[in-house]
Design an enzyme around this catalytic site. Structure first.
Site, PDB file in Angstrom:
ATOM      1  N   PRO A   9       0.787  -1.227   0.000  1.00  0.00           N
ATOM      2  CA  PRO A   9       0.000   0.000   0.000  1.00  0.00           C
ATOM      3  C   PRO A   9       0.829   1.293   0.000  1.00  0.00           C
ATOM      4  CG  PRO A   9      -0.164  -1.121   2.119  1.00  0.00           C
ATOM      5  CD  PRO A   9       0.492  -2.072   1.172  1.00  0.00           C
ATOM      6  N   ASN A  10       0.341   2.238  -0.789  1.00  0.00           N
ATOM      7  CA  ASN A  10       0.889   3.604  -0.878  1.00  0.00           C
ATOM      8  C   ASN A  10       2.208   3.702  -1.635  1.00  0.00           C
ATOM      9  OD1 ASN A  10      -1.250   4.853   0.712  1.00  0.00           O
ATOM     10  ND2 ASN A  10      -0.378   3.702   2.412  1.00  0.00           N
ATOM     11  N   TYR A  22      10.833   9.254   1.450  1.00  0.00           N
ATOM     12  CA  TYR A  22      10.867   8.289   0.341  1.00  0.00           C
ATOM     13  C   TYR A  22      11.455   8.840  -0.956  1.00  0.00           C
ATOM     14  CZ  TYR A  22       7.801   5.781   3.538  1.00  0.00           C
ATOM     15  OH  TYR A  22       7.304   5.141   4.645  1.00  0.00           O
ATOM     16  N   GLU A  97      12.852  -9.129   1.523  1.00  0.00           N
ATOM     17  CA  GLU A  97      12.070  -8.004   2.052  1.00  0.00           C
ATOM     18  C   GLU A  97      12.838  -6.709   1.769  1.00  0.00           C
ATOM     19  OE1 GLU A  97      11.971  -8.068   6.328  1.00  0.00           O
ATOM     20  OE2 GLU A  97      10.600  -6.356   6.479  1.00  0.00           O
ATOM     21  N   ARG A 106      13.265   4.318  12.501  1.00  0.00           N
ATOM     22  CA  ARG A 106      11.996   5.052  12.538  1.00  0.00           C
ATOM     23  C   ARG A 106      11.167   4.647  13.778  1.00  0.00           C
ATOM     24  NH1 ARG A 106       9.318   5.011   6.777  1.00  0.00           N
ATOM     25  NH2 ARG A 106       8.070   6.626   7.817  1.00  0.00           N
TER      26      ARG A 106
HETATM   27  C1  DQA Z   1       8.203   1.193   3.730  1.00  0.00           C
HETATM   28  C2  DQA Z   1       8.306   1.395   5.242  1.00  0.00           C
HETATM   29  C3  DQA Z   1       6.962   1.098   5.905  1.00  0.00           C
HETATM   30  O1  DQA Z   1       7.078   1.288   7.311  1.00  0.00           O
HETATM   31  C4  DQA Z   1       5.907   2.043   5.391  1.00  0.00           C
HETATM   32  O2  DQA Z   1       4.644   1.722   5.936  1.00  0.00           O
HETATM   33  C5  DQA Z   1       5.842   2.077   3.899  1.00  0.00           C
HETATM   34  C6  DQA Z   1       7.080   2.017   3.134  1.00  0.00           C
HETATM   35  C7  DQA Z   1       9.510   1.579   3.005  1.00  0.00           C
HETATM   36  O3  DQA Z   1       9.635   1.212   1.834  1.00  0.00           O
HETATM   37  O4  DQA Z   1      10.372   2.249   3.582  1.00  0.00           O
HETATM   38  O5  DQA Z   1       4.778   2.273   3.317  1.00  0.00           O
HETATM   39  O6  DQA Z   1       7.975  -0.189   3.483  1.00  0.00           O
END
Ligand code: DQA
Length: 143
Positions: A9-10, A22, A97, A106
């Protein structure tokens, strides 16, 4: 070799969402980078992004018997989803991962990763380069 690059997501909001965390590059830029790299390395690649947990589970299940390795950024589902962990365990496909940001530096809730125990490695904090590093690891693993 055929790999699946799976994003949660996102990740489709890259370039818009929290650029300080990001970066300013977009999801389209990420796909371009990954596709170019795979072409160079002679790897077949499928890229998929979803904002829905069940979709991600379906995609992992569909990879069974078809895909040799998964590069996986489960995004927020990293920190919450037992269903995603179970799906990766179920298919037993080597999975790396990936996180764009350094989740270890974080919030506390980002220190938990359910999927990690089913993955051969975790790469975090290397930006888009982390996806390419994950592809390299899967190629090594396949030798
Ligand atoms: C993420 C880190 C996650 O904590 C976050 O919810 C994301 C992006 C990253 O790519 O740094 O959506 O996976």
């Amino acid at each position: 070799m055929k790999i699946l690059v799976l994003n949660g997501p996102n990740i489709n909001m890259l370039g818009i969402r929290e650029p300080d965390t990001y970066g300013k590059a977009t999801y389209a830029n990420l796909l371009e980078l990954i596709r170019g790299y795979c072409e160079e390395k002679n790897i077949e690649v499928e890229c998929y992004q979803s904002n829905h947990e069940g979709d991600l589970v379906d995609k992992i299940q569909a990879a069974y018997g078809v895909i040799d390795g998964i590069v996986f950024n489960p995004a927020a589902y990293t920190h919450t989803s037992v269903a995603i962990l179970d799906a990766v365990k179920a298919v037993s496909i080597p999975t790396v991962e990936v996180h764009i940001s350094d989740v270890s530096k974080r919030e506390d809730f980002r220190q938990v990763s359910f999927v990690r125990q089913a993955c051969i490695a975790t790469i975090a904090g290397r930006g888009f380069q982390g996806y390419l590093d994950a592809i390299d690891l899967l190629m090594e693993q396949a030798k």
